[in-house]
Design a protein around this motif. Structure first.
Motif, PDB file in Angstrom:
ATOM      1  N   THR A  69     -20.049 -37.349   2.591  1.00 20.38           N
ATOM      2  CA  THR A  69     -21.081 -38.354   2.841  1.00 20.38           C
ATOM      3  C   THR A  69     -21.327 -38.512   4.334  1.00 20.38           C
ATOM      4  O   THR A  69     -22.475 -38.571   4.793  1.00 20.38           O
ATOM      5  CB  THR A  69     -20.680 -39.700   2.214  1.00 20.38           C
ATOM      6  N   LEU A  70     -20.247 -38.582   5.106  1.00 22.70           N
ATOM      7  CA  LEU A  70     -20.383 -38.699   6.559  1.00 22.70           C
ATOM      8  C   LEU A  70     -21.039 -37.466   7.157  1.00 22.70           C
ATOM      9  O   LEU A  70     -21.824 -37.552   8.106  1.00 22.70           O
ATOM     10  CB  LEU A  70     -19.012 -38.917   7.197  1.00 22.70           C
ATOM     11  N   LEU A  71     -20.727 -36.296   6.613  1.00 22.43           N
ATOM     12  CA  LEU A  71     -21.288 -35.050   7.135  1.00 22.43           C
ATOM     13  C   LEU A  71     -22.757 -34.885   6.793  1.00 22.43           C
ATOM     14  O   LEU A  71     -23.495 -34.203   7.512  1.00 22.43           O
ATOM     15  CB  LEU A  71     -20.495 -33.849   6.592  1.00 22.43           C
ATOM     16  N   ASP A  72     -23.198 -35.500   5.690  1.00 23.94           N
ATOM     17  CA  ASP A  72     -24.569 -35.289   5.214  1.00 23.94           C
ATOM     18  C   ASP A  72     -25.522 -36.425   5.564  1.00 23.94           C
ATOM     19  O   ASP A  72     -26.729 -36.219   5.633  1.00 23.94           O
ATOM     20  CB  ASP A  72     -24.566 -35.097   3.692  1.00 23.94           C
ATOM     21  N   ASP A  73     -25.000 -37.625   5.768  1.00 21.26           N
ATOM     22  CA  ASP A  73     -25.871 -38.780   5.971  1.00 21.26           C
ATOM     23  C   ASP A  73     -26.546 -38.721   7.343  1.00 21.26           C
ATOM     24  O   ASP A  73     -25.888 -38.524   8.369  1.00 21.26           O
ATOM     25  CB  ASP A  73     -25.058 -40.076   5.850  1.00 21.26           C
ATOM     26  N   ALA A  74     -27.856 -38.927   7.351  1.00 23.79           N
ATOM     27  CA  ALA A  74     -28.630 -38.815   8.586  1.00 23.79           C
ATOM     28  C   ALA A  74     -28.262 -39.881   9.608  1.00 23.79           C
ATOM     29  O   ALA A  74     -28.520 -39.720  10.811  1.00 23.79           O
ATOM     30  CB  ALA A  74     -30.122 -38.901   8.260  1.00 23.79           C
ATOM     31  N   ARG A  75     -27.656 -40.982   9.167  1.00 19.53           N
ATOM     32  CA  ARG A  75     -27.296 -42.055  10.102  1.00 19.53           C
ATOM     33  C   ARG A  75     -26.101 -41.686  10.981  1.00 19.53           C
ATOM     34  O   ARG A  75     -25.878 -42.311  12.020  1.00 19.53           O
ATOM     35  CB  ARG A  75     -26.996 -43.339   9.324  1.00 19.53           C
TER      36      ARG A  75
END
Length: 307
Positions: A21-27
């Motif tokens: 999630t951290l690797l993929d999330d644009a934020r």
């Protein structure tokens, strides 16, 4: 409690799902990681593919070259702490001693055997002990498996830490200090990071051969040389393909205002941890060019590149 504003520090406990999630999330704009090389490489590739800045610190196989002119008592004291401190479970652990010449190797091993007899292994909370157990039962078995493989592949186990018993803690995940001689670069114990209280001894015929061993290894985190010769030390530090270098310093961890990070497959990304690189990693540079011409002053169009 420390007074940080809300949102500055957040702790998220999770597994691969949380990491992805951290690797993929644009934020999320940047990712910093420390762990094993396979995971570091995977994280770097995925973060980079998503346009994120990433520094991913991986594994290590830190070598020390022991020259024939080295102060062998100092070498043995240094190697004992660097190899067995924290049960060898640190990325800067010194896990391979490359002795130049059989005379240096034999002298070092003879003194190491005597020094290792004084090692105290036991519960970490007892300050009288030099080091404690490894992290899990599975890791204890893995470390002992590397010692088994070294023996099976032709190395000589000089001091054996398998089966060590600590009174009152018979079920603890203990591995005693282990010294293995006659290790060659094709052995599993040499190629892979053991991450335990195991010191390997490799014999080389020359300083150049010893340096080539280090340069050929896939990891390039830390290394050091023991010598009284300033020319040898300078030659080593200038040419060795490793990110952190010590001269008669077994754990070449730089002070905080220098950057920490290895070369080759020990670090993925262009910026290392802390020091100036850390500031660069967590900031984005912006260049602002300004000009305030006087009212009524005109220079006309300029067609050359501005300077």
């Amino acid at each position: 409690e420390a007074g940080l504003p809300a949102g500055v520090l957040n702790v998220v406990n999770g597994d691969k799902e949380a990491v992805d999630t951290l690797l993929d999330d644009a934020r999320v704009q940047a990712v910093s990681f420390v762990g094993s090389t396979p995971i570091a490489e995977t994280i770097y590739q995925r973060a980079s593919a998503n346009g994120k800045r990433c520094q991913a610190l991986g594994g290590a196989k830190n070598h020390a070259i022991v020259m024939p002119d080295a102060d062998m008592d100092n070498v043995v004291d240094s190697l004992t702490g660097a190899a067995f401190g924290s049960s060898g479970e640190r990325c800067m652990a010194l896990s391979v001693a490359v002795a130049v010449g059989d005379e240096a190797a034999d002298a070092m091993i003879d003194k190491m055997q005597g020094r290792m007899k004084t090692l105290k292994v036991g519960p970490f909370h007892d300050a009288e002990n030099d080091f404690g157990p490894v992290i899990t039962k599975a890791h204890q078995e893995k470390v002992c498996g590397y010692i088994d493989s070294a023996e099976q592949q032709g190395a000589r186990v000089v001091v054996d830490g398998r089966g060590v018993q600590v009174p009152g803690h018979e079920n603890g995940f203990y591995v005693g200090g282990t010294l293995i001689d006659r290790v060659t670069p094709d052995m599993t114990c040499y190629l892979e990071e053991i991450f335990g209280p195991v010191l390997l001894v490799v014999r080389a015929n020359s300083m150049e051969e010893a340096m080539q061993l280090i340069d050929d290894h896939e990891y390039g985190n830390g290394t050091c040389i023991y010598t009284r010769d300033g020319e040898a030390a300078r030659y080593f530090s200038d040419r060795i393909q490793v990110g952190m270098v010590g001269i008669n310093v077994p754990l070449p961890v730089p002070v905080a205002y220098h950057s920490f990070g290895g070369w080759k497959r020990s670090l993925f990304g262009d910026l290392a941890a802390y020091g100036p690189d850390a500031v660069r990693f967590y900031t984005k540079r912006k260049t602002v060019t300004q000009r305030w011409p006087s009212a009524g002053v005109r220079e006309g169009a300029q067609f050359s590149f501005p300077s």
